[in-house]
Motif scaffolding. Structure first.
Motif, PDB file in Angstrom:
ATOM      1  N   PRO A 100       0.848  -1.192   0.000  1.00 46.58           N
ATOM      2  CA  PRO A 100       0.000   0.000   0.000  1.00 46.58           C
ATOM      3  C   PRO A 100       0.882   1.240   0.000  1.00 46.58           C
ATOM      4  O   PRO A 100       1.932   1.263   0.638  1.00 46.58           O
ATOM      5  N   LEU A 101       0.469   2.210  -0.754  1.00 46.85           N
ATOM      6  CA  LEU A 101       1.194   3.482  -0.796  1.00 46.85           C
ATOM      7  C   LEU A 101       0.777   4.366   0.367  1.00 46.85           C
ATOM      8  O   LEU A 101      -0.369   4.327   0.819  1.00 46.85           O
ATOM      9  N   LYS A 102       1.710   5.164   0.822  1.00 42.95           N
ATOM     10  CA  LYS A 102       1.430   6.149   1.870  1.00 42.95           C
ATOM     11  C   LYS A 102       0.481   7.203   1.293  1.00 42.95           C
ATOM     12  O   LYS A 102       0.723   7.743   0.224  1.00 42.95           O
ATOM     13  N   GLN A 113      -5.417  -3.969  18.928  1.00 34.77           N
ATOM     14  CA  GLN A 113      -5.761  -5.283  19.465  1.00 34.77           C
ATOM     15  C   GLN A 113      -4.841  -6.393  18.950  1.00 34.77           C
ATOM     16  O   GLN A 113      -4.802  -7.480  19.507  1.00 34.77           O
ATOM     17  N   ASP A 114      -4.120  -6.162  17.869  1.00 33.19           N
ATOM     18  CA  ASP A 114      -3.255  -7.198  17.280  1.00 33.19           C
ATOM     19  C   ASP A 114      -2.018  -6.535  16.695  1.00 33.19           C
ATOM     20  O   ASP A 114      -2.065  -5.956  15.613  1.00 33.19           O
ATOM     21  N   ILE A 115      -0.905  -6.620  17.401  1.00 35.28           N
ATOM     22  CA  ILE A 115       0.323  -5.947  16.984  1.00 35.28           C
ATOM     23  C   ILE A 115       0.813  -6.438  15.611  1.00 35.28           C
ATOM     24  O   ILE A 115       1.471  -5.719  14.875  1.00 35.28           O
ATOM     25  N   ARG A 116       0.480  -7.692  15.229  1.00 35.45           N
ATOM     26  CA  ARG A 116       0.919  -8.206  13.925  1.00 35.45           C
ATOM     27  C   ARG A 116       0.055  -7.675  12.784  1.00 35.45           C
ATOM     28  O   ARG A 116       0.452  -7.722  11.638  1.00 35.45           O
ATOM     29  N   ASP A 117      -1.134  -7.186  13.108  1.00 34.00           N
ATOM     30  CA  ASP A 117      -2.051  -6.697  12.077  1.00 34.00           C
ATOM     31  C   ASP A 117      -2.031  -5.172  12.047  1.00 34.00           C
ATOM     32  O   ASP A 117      -3.022  -4.511  12.348  1.00 34.00           O
ATOM     33  N   GLN A 118      -0.875  -4.624  11.709  1.00 33.94           N
ATOM     34  CA  GLN A 118      -0.776  -3.183  11.523  1.00 33.94           C
ATOM     35  C   GLN A 118       0.365  -2.895  10.571  1.00 33.94           C
ATOM     36  O   GLN A 118       1.192  -3.744  10.312  1.00 33.94           O
ATOM     37  N   HIS A 119       0.362  -1.699  10.036  1.00 36.89           N
ATOM     38  CA  HIS A 119       1.363  -1.321   9.051  1.00 36.89           C
ATOM     39  C   HIS A 119       2.481  -0.535   9.715  1.00 36.89           C
ATOM     40  O   HIS A 119       2.277   0.593  10.135  1.00 36.89           O
ATOM     41  N   TYR A 120       3.638  -1.150   9.770  1.00 38.26           N
ATOM     42  CA  TYR A 120       4.803  -0.445  10.276  1.00 38.26           C
ATOM     43  C   TYR A 120       5.298   0.551   9.226  1.00 38.26           C
ATOM     44  O   TYR A 120       5.792   1.612   9.549  1.00 38.26           O
ATOM     45  N   HIS A 121       5.145   0.168   7.950  1.00 39.89           N
ATOM     46  CA  HIS A 121       5.523   1.040   6.828  1.00 39.89           C
ATOM     47  C   HIS A 121       4.312   1.194   5.914  1.00 39.89           C
ATOM     48  O   HIS A 121       3.580   0.242   5.719  1.00 39.89           O
ATOM     49  N   GLU A 122       4.119   2.341   5.374  1.00 39.90           N
ATOM     50  CA  GLU A 122       3.343   2.509   4.146  1.00 39.90           C
ATOM     51  C   GLU A 122       4.262   3.332   3.273  1.00 39.90           C
ATOM     52  O   GLU A 122       4.721   4.394   3.659  1.00 39.90           O
ATOM     53  N   PHE A 123       4.582   2.793   2.132  1.00 40.46           N
ATOM     54  CA  PHE A 123       5.670   3.290   1.311  1.00 40.46           C
ATOM     55  C   PHE A 123       5.257   4.389   0.344  1.00 40.46           C
ATOM     56  O   PHE A 123       4.131   4.412  -0.134  1.00 40.46           O
ATOM     57  N   GLU A 124       6.202   5.237   0.004  1.00 39.41           N
ATOM     58  CA  GLU A 124       6.146   5.992  -1.229  1.00 39.41           C
ATOM     59  C   GLU A 124       6.872   5.119  -2.241  1.00 39.41           C
ATOM     60  O   GLU A 124       7.731   4.307  -1.862  1.00 39.41           O
ATOM     61  N   ALA A 142       6.685  -1.716 -13.120  1.00 37.76           N
ATOM     62  CA  ALA A 142       5.935  -1.238 -11.955  1.00 37.76           C
ATOM     63  C   ALA A 142       4.627  -0.613 -12.416  1.00 37.76           C
ATOM     64  O   ALA A 142       4.542  -0.060 -13.509  1.00 37.76           O
ATOM     65  N   VAL A 143       3.629  -0.697 -11.551  1.00 40.53           N
ATOM     66  CA  VAL A 143       2.331  -0.102 -11.830  1.00 40.53           C
ATOM     67  C   VAL A 143       1.730   0.363 -10.505  1.00 40.53           C
ATOM     68  O   VAL A 143       1.963  -0.249  -9.464  1.00 40.53           O
ATOM     69  N   LYS A 144       0.988   1.444 -10.553  1.00 40.82           N
ATOM     70  CA  LYS A 144       0.235   1.944  -9.397  1.00 40.82           C
ATOM     71  C   LYS A 144      -1.236   1.937  -9.775  1.00 40.82           C
ATOM     72  O   LYS A 144      -1.581   2.112 -10.942  1.00 40.82           O
ATOM     73  N   TYR A 165      -2.075   1.458  -4.317  1.00 38.20           N
ATOM     74  CA  TYR A 165      -1.201   0.291  -4.348  1.00 38.20           C
ATOM     75  C   TYR A 165      -0.080   0.476  -5.360  1.00 38.20           C
ATOM     76  O   TYR A 165      -0.265   1.100  -6.403  1.00 38.20           O
ATOM     77  N   TYR A 166       1.059  -0.105  -5.020  1.00 36.21           N
ATOM     78  CA  TYR A 166       2.247  -0.092  -5.870  1.00 36.21           C
ATOM     79  C   TYR A 166       2.668  -1.550  -6.050  1.00 36.21           C
ATOM     80  O   TYR A 166       2.865  -2.280  -5.076  1.00 36.21           O
TER      81      TYR A 166
END
Length: 175
Positions: A100-102, A113-124, A142-144, A165-166
């Motif tokens: 997913p793009l930032k 509620q779930d530390i594994r179900d989160q986004h540590y990064h959302e990229f450019e 590549a495609v967006k 999305y990237y």
């Protein structure tokens, strides 16, 4: 099966992109446990195995031990603290990644509620390209694309024309 709805649009775009770059006879390691998209790949003739749910930040043994042709990482790297370590560990020559793009109008996904179900990064896009290149990958294609929703509000309107999305296809650099 594939409408212009979430996640069907994403699955359709990713499958079309995958078919452009990976032959169904190639053996694929899909990072993450079996999921709806790995099942779709199998339904379309791809030979796919998944990792077992191990924390890929700490344990890349499944990646190191994979003796196949390609790795797919669909919506996984945003959950890792260190995607670079996994990217370096891949031994095959083909890689398909989607992230997913930032979004400037929305903060990164977080699930207290779930530390594994989160986004540590959302990229450019340039950030993902950079980590891929640093790990020894060359971005070949590549495609967006967008992710419109049927909700009402400013953010849903922005999602109609803001890429969410990237998706990239990479090959091992020859350096």
């Amino acid at each position: 099966m594939y409408e212009n709805t979430f996640p069907s649009k994403r699955f359709k775009k990713t499958l079309e992109f995958l078919k452009l770059h990976v032959d169904p006879s190639d053996r694929i390691l899909d990072l993450g446990v079996e999921n709806p998209f790995s099942k779709i790949m199998k339904e379309h003739g791809f030979e796919v195995e998944n990792t077992s749910g191990e924390d890929l930040d700490d344990d890349v043994s499944a990646v190191l031990n994979f003796k196949g042709d390609a790795v797919t990482a669909c919506e996984i790297f945003e959950h890792l603290v260190n995607p670079y370590g996994v990217l370096k560990a891949i031994t095959c020559n083909k890689l398909v990644v989607s992230v997913p793009l930032k979004l400037w109008f929305s903060s990164a996904y977080r699930n207290p509620q779930d530390i594994r179900d989160q986004h540590y990064h959302e990229f450019e896009d340039w950030q993902l390209d950079y980590v891929l290149e640093k790990a020894g990958w060359e971005v070949v294609d590549a495609v967006k694309f967008t992710n419109p929703t049927k909700k009402i509000g400013l953010r849903p309107i922005l999602r109609h024309f803001t890429d969410r999305y990237y998706l990239v296809y990479c090959e091992r650099s020859q350096n």
